[in-house]
Design a protein around this motif. Structure first.
Motif, PDB file in Angstrom:
ATOM      1  N   SER A 295      45.524  45.164  33.060  1.00 32.09           N
ATOM      2  CA  SER A 295      45.325  43.849  33.643  1.00 32.09           C
ATOM      3  C   SER A 295      45.318  42.790  32.553  1.00 32.09           C
ATOM      4  CB  SER A 295      43.999  43.800  34.419  1.00 32.09           C
ATOM      5  OG  SER A 295      42.902  43.938  33.523  1.00 32.09           O
TER       6      SER A 295
ATOM      7  N   THR B  41      45.300  37.731  41.491  1.00 31.60           N
ATOM      8  CA  THR B  41      43.982  37.578  42.092  1.00 31.60           C
ATOM      9  C   THR B  41      43.287  36.396  41.432  1.00 31.60           C
ATOM     10  OG1 THR B  41      43.805  39.955  42.515  1.00 31.60           O
ATOM     11  CG2 THR B  41      41.764  38.700  42.516  1.00 31.60           C
TER      12      THR B  41
ATOM     13  N   ALA C  59      36.757  43.298  34.796  1.00 27.67           N
ATOM     14  CA  ALA C  59      38.217  43.367  34.725  1.00 27.67           C
ATOM     15  C   ALA C  59      38.681  43.685  33.311  1.00 27.67           C
ATOM     16  CB  ALA C  59      38.821  42.047  35.198  1.00 27.67           C
TER      17      ALA C  59
ATOM     18  N   PHE D  33      39.443  42.973  41.743  1.00 25.27           N
ATOM     19  CA  PHE D  33      40.762  42.835  42.358  1.00 25.27           C
ATOM     20  C   PHE D  33      40.739  43.200  43.844  1.00 25.27           C
ATOM     21  CE2 PHE D  33      41.412  43.698  37.856  1.00 25.27           C
ATOM     22  CZ  PHE D  33      42.292  42.702  37.496  1.00 25.27           C
TER      23      PHE D  33
ATOM     24  N   LEU E 179      44.574  38.230  36.780  1.00 29.54           N
ATOM     25  CA  LEU E 179      43.329  37.694  37.335  1.00 29.54           C
ATOM     26  C   LEU E 179      43.072  36.321  36.723  1.00 29.54           C
ATOM     27  CD1 LEU E 179      40.693  37.982  38.985  1.00 29.54           C
ATOM     28  CD2 LEU E 179      39.666  39.017  36.952  1.00 29.54           C
TER      29      LEU E 179
END
Length: 259
Positions: free
Chosen positions: A98, A182, A90, A67, A158
């Motif tokens: 996340s 992101t 992640a 990130f 993400l």
């Protein structure tokens, strides 16, 4: 010399033995430090050494935060291995806070997942839509809801995907919601790109502040790691509470013959 002195004095043959017995402990005490020095020079410890620290483990963990930058457009022969390890990081290190979104074609290419694999699962930290259009539609809807409701604390998003001609749509999403999502892209991108070779060596704009070398992860290792992370996260999820049976007496249906 008197006869009493002759009786108290030890025989001449015993005097060297007694003298040696007195000098031997003194010689051992004097030579002990020199023994330590000789063993140290020879590379041997003078006493057994107990290892108290754990050995250093070389793992897959990356030196780059997935990130760290709003957009990381990867290209080159090492792009896919780098994208795998960032996605795994992640999920593993930020899984509770996340959500990783990977379209099905990209999940197949990066992790070797089958077309129907994980369809019956509902991992909290991973969402695999059918294609990039569905992934972007989900992100657009989610971010719009957050903006309209004023949500401040929410899971970081993400996206890991091939742009597939949707660069303008992805750029508009980033411009509309700065800092809220992101993206790690594999393919043509209109902005800055990061070139990664087979050895993980990086050629990137200085503004991205990337390390000179990025870690990598093979598809087989990434798939095993992905499934292991999801299984572990599933084991930590609390099962839904069981509903207690009602203790209220149920109304029995009336018997029409008695009425």
């Amino acid at each position: 010399m008197s006869q009493a002195d002759d009786l108290e004095a030890p025989p001449p043959s015993l005097q060297p033995v007694l003298l040696l017995g007195l000098l031997l402990p003194l010689m051992v005490a004097l030579c002990y430090p020199f023994r330590h020095r000789l063993l140290a020079v020879a590379g041997r410890p003078p006493y057994p050494v107990t290892q108290t620290t754990e050995p250093v483990r070389v793992g897959y963990r990356p030196t780059l935060d997935p990130f760290a930058a709003p957009v990381l457009a990867l290209t080159g022969s090492g792009a896919a291995p780098t994208a795998r390890i960032l996605a795994v990081a992640a999920l593993d290190e930020h899984g509770e806070n996340s959500l990783v979104v990977i379209p099905r074609p990209d999940a197949t290419a990066l992790f070797g997942l089958e077309e129907d694999e994980l369809l019956d699962e509902d991992p909290a930290a991973l969402f695999i839509p059918g294609n990039l259009d569905a992934a972007l539609a989900y992100l657009e809807t989610e971010l719009a809801i957050r903006e309209n409701t004023g949500v401040q604390q929410a899971r970081r998003l993400l996206l890991v995907a091939n742009p597939e001609g949707e660069s303008d749509r992805i750029k508009a999403l980033l411009d509309r919601h700065p800092g809220s999502v992101t993206v790690i892209l594999l393919g043509a991108w209109t902005g800055d790109q990061v070139t990664v070779d087979d050895e993980g060596m990086v050629d990137a704009p200085s503004a991205l502040h990337l390390p000179p070398r990025l870690p990598a992860l093979s598809r087989t290792e990434a798939r095993d790691r992905l499934l292991s992370i999801l299984a572990h996260q599933k084991s930590l999820q609390k099962p839904p509470p069981k509903r207690r049976p009602s203790r209220r007496p149920q109304n029995k249906p009336s018997n029409p013959l008695k009425d």
